[in-house]
Design an enzyme around this catalytic site. Structure first.
Site, short mmCIF file in Angstrom:
data_model
loop_
_atom_site.label_atom_id
_atom_site.label_comp_id
_atom_site.label_asym_id
_atom_site.label_seq_id
_atom_site.Cartn_x
_atom_site.Cartn_y
_atom_site.Cartn_z
N TYR A 177 -10.64 -20.44 -7.81
CA TYR A 177 -9.82 -20.43 -9.02
C TYR A 177 -8.35 -20.65 -8.69
O TYR A 177 -7.70 -21.57 -9.21
CB TYR A 177 -10.01 -19.11 -9.75
CG TYR A 177 -9.27 -18.99 -11.06
CD1 TYR A 177 -9.66 -19.75 -12.16
CD2 TYR A 177 -8.18 -18.14 -11.21
CE1 TYR A 177 -8.99 -19.66 -13.37
CE2 TYR A 177 -7.50 -18.03 -12.41
CZ TYR A 177 -7.91 -18.80 -13.49
OH TYR A 177 -7.24 -18.71 -14.68
N ASP A 178 -7.81 -19.81 -7.79
CA ASP A 178 -6.39 -19.85 -7.49
C ASP A 178 -5.96 -21.21 -6.96
O ASP A 178 -4.98 -21.81 -7.41
CB ASP A 178 -6.02 -18.77 -6.46
CG ASP A 178 -6.39 -17.37 -6.90
OD1 ASP A 178 -6.79 -17.20 -8.06
OD2 ASP A 178 -6.28 -16.44 -6.08
N GLU A 179 -6.68 -21.70 -5.96
CA GLU A 179 -6.27 -22.94 -5.29
C GLU A 179 -6.52 -24.17 -6.17
O GLU A 179 -5.75 -25.13 -6.12
CB GLU A 179 -6.99 -23.09 -3.96
CG GLU A 179 -6.56 -22.08 -2.91
CD GLU A 179 -5.14 -22.34 -2.42
OE1 GLU A 179 -4.96 -22.87 -1.32
OE2 GLU A 179 -4.19 -22.02 -3.17
N ARG A 218 -13.48 -8.89 -17.72
CA ARG A 218 -12.11 -8.60 -17.36
C ARG A 218 -11.80 -7.17 -17.78
O ARG A 218 -12.55 -6.54 -18.51
CB ARG A 218 -11.15 -9.63 -17.99
CG ARG A 218 -11.18 -10.94 -17.21
CD ARG A 218 -10.21 -11.97 -17.72
NE ARG A 218 -10.79 -12.80 -18.75
CZ ARG A 218 -10.24 -13.93 -19.20
NH1 ARG A 218 -9.08 -14.34 -18.70
NH2 ARG A 218 -10.83 -14.64 -20.13
N VAL A 219 -10.66 -6.65 -17.32
CA VAL A 219 -10.48 -5.20 -17.33
C VAL A 219 -10.47 -4.58 -18.73
O VAL A 219 -11.08 -3.53 -18.94
CB VAL A 219 -9.22 -4.81 -16.52
CG1 VAL A 219 -7.94 -5.33 -17.17
CG2 VAL A 219 -9.15 -3.30 -16.34
N ARG A 243 -0.39 -4.52 -13.96
CA ARG A 243 -0.33 -5.82 -14.63
C ARG A 243 0.64 -5.70 -15.80
O ARG A 243 0.88 -4.61 -16.31
CB ARG A 243 -1.71 -6.25 -15.16
CG ARG A 243 -2.79 -6.41 -14.08
CD ARG A 243 -2.51 -7.60 -13.20
NE ARG A 243 -3.56 -7.82 -12.21
CZ ARG A 243 -3.56 -7.34 -10.98
NH1 ARG A 243 -2.56 -6.54 -10.58
NH2 ARG A 243 -4.53 -7.61 -10.14
N ARG A 313 1.55 -7.50 -10.83
CA ARG A 313 1.70 -8.79 -11.51
C ARG A 313 2.69 -8.60 -12.66
O ARG A 313 2.41 -7.89 -13.62
CB ARG A 313 0.35 -9.27 -12.04
CG ARG A 313 0.41 -10.59 -12.76
CD ARG A 313 0.61 -11.76 -11.83
NE ARG A 313 -0.60 -12.17 -11.17
CZ ARG A 313 -0.70 -12.28 -9.85
NH1 ARG A 313 0.31 -12.00 -9.07
NH2 ARG A 313 -1.81 -12.68 -9.30
#
Length: 356
Positions: A177-179, A218-219, A243, A313
């Protein structure tokens, strides 16, 4: 339309003011319209067409349905052209005024399950789509990157500015995902520079709100799901990671400002910079909204759940403030009130007693 969604879309339109007039009679394409952000945009254009525009938007929506999601957009799609399949294969041979490229897999659980598909939609498929695209009349293209491209920033890089280059693993379980999002940004900048395409880049910071499905992994949906189904909120960390959560009405307004006002080839942080919240604080707020739910620690059944998980974040929004006049307004508690009410109504939730 749910009252909260109606209020949110009206607020977005009012906050954008005269900028929404740029959509008068426009041809708009949304990819990934059944996903979280795509659904919010479908709802927004529904409200714009009904209440704010003299000449309605002509809307085309494409979704691959790779992640089997329940359709929450059907009521907003009357009059829209809806296509199902790969965005590249289904891309109509015509020019659009605005393209909002929401297609992607953003939940860590799902992108770890579908790493190759994640890389494809964020970078390879995106590259091919841009090559095929008829950009004759294109006024704006919105590419959704992510705050995850920053990885796990050092303390002196928080709040994080757009020029921070990141601390990211290229081989870990989140790398697909990130890259691929980082490469997607490179592709965007290159097409803007070499082909003159008006591609603008949004970097969302932990957006939440209606249309984030309860099973999204997700959280916030996880905490709500645990609270209602098991009577206790489970945290899979020690509660210390933080976050800066951004409610959808603020986020969609910000993304739309990027699309309409941003510079081609330029990236913009979009989020909320006023309220950095720890996972423990978040769990306690969810407990308070739902009504005195126990908060406990547990171990995730996903072995890579916390691997490469950023500790903090928080965005620096100076660029979005000065160039786009972006100012988020909704605090976390008020946003949680709204999404939890939407969950209760959408999923007919009733609180169970704690198990065990």
């Amino acid at each position: 339309m749910h009252n909260i969604v109606l209020e949110d879309t009206r607020n977005i339109a009012r906050n954008l003011g005269e900028h929404v007039k740029k959509f008068e009679g426009a041809k708009v394409l949304i990819t990934g319209h059944q996903g979280f952000l795509g659904a919010n945009y479908v709802a927004l254009f529904y409200t714009l067409n009904k209440e704010f525009l003299d000449k309605p938007v002509s809307l085309t929506c494409i979704d691959s349905k790779i992640v089997d999601l329940e359709d929450q957009t059907a009521e907003f799609l009357k009059g829209a052209r809806v296509l199902y399949g790969d965005a590249l294969e289904k891309l109509p041979d015509e020019s659009f005024d605005y393209i909002i490229h929401c297609a992607g897999i953003a939940s860590p659980t799902f992108y770890r399950k579908y790493p190759l598909e994640t890389i494809d939609v964020n970078a390879i498929g995106y590259w091919n789509m841009l090559h095929k695209l008829d950009a004759t009349n294109l006024k704006g293209f919105l590419y959704f990157s992510t705050s995850e491209i920053y990885g796990d920033p050092a303390a002196d890089q928080i709040p994080t500015q757009e020029d921070y280059r990141g601390n990211v693993s290229c081989t870990g379980p989140r790398a697909c995902y990130d890259e691929s999002k980082r490469l997607g940004e490179t592709i965007s900048v290159s097409f803007a520079a070499q082909k003159g395409m008006p591609i603008k880049i949004a970097r969302p910071f932990n957006v939440y709100g209606p249309f984030m499905r309860l099973g999204d992994k997700r959280v916030i949906p996880d905490f709500v799901k645990f609270a209602y189904e098991e009577g206790a909120i489970k945290m899979f960390s020690d509660g210390s990671p933080t976050r800066a959560f951004c409610y959808t009405s603020d986020a969609i307004e910000g993304f739309t400002r990027v699309l309409l006002l941003g510079e081609p080839g330029r990236s913009y942080n979009i989020g909320n910079d006023t309220q950095e919240t720890s996972m423990l604080e978040l769990a306690n707020m969810v407990s308070e909204v739902i009504g005195d739910v126990e908060v406990s620690h547990a171990k995730s059944q996903e072995k890579d759940y916390l691997t490469d998980n950023p500790q903090r974040r928080l965005p620096n929004l100076e660029r979005a403030r000065t160039e786009l006049d972006y100012r988020p307004k909704v605090n976390v508690k008020d946003g949680l009130d709204r999404i939890i009410q939407w969950y209760k109504d959408t999923y007919q939730l009733e609180k169970n007693e704690a198990v065990g």
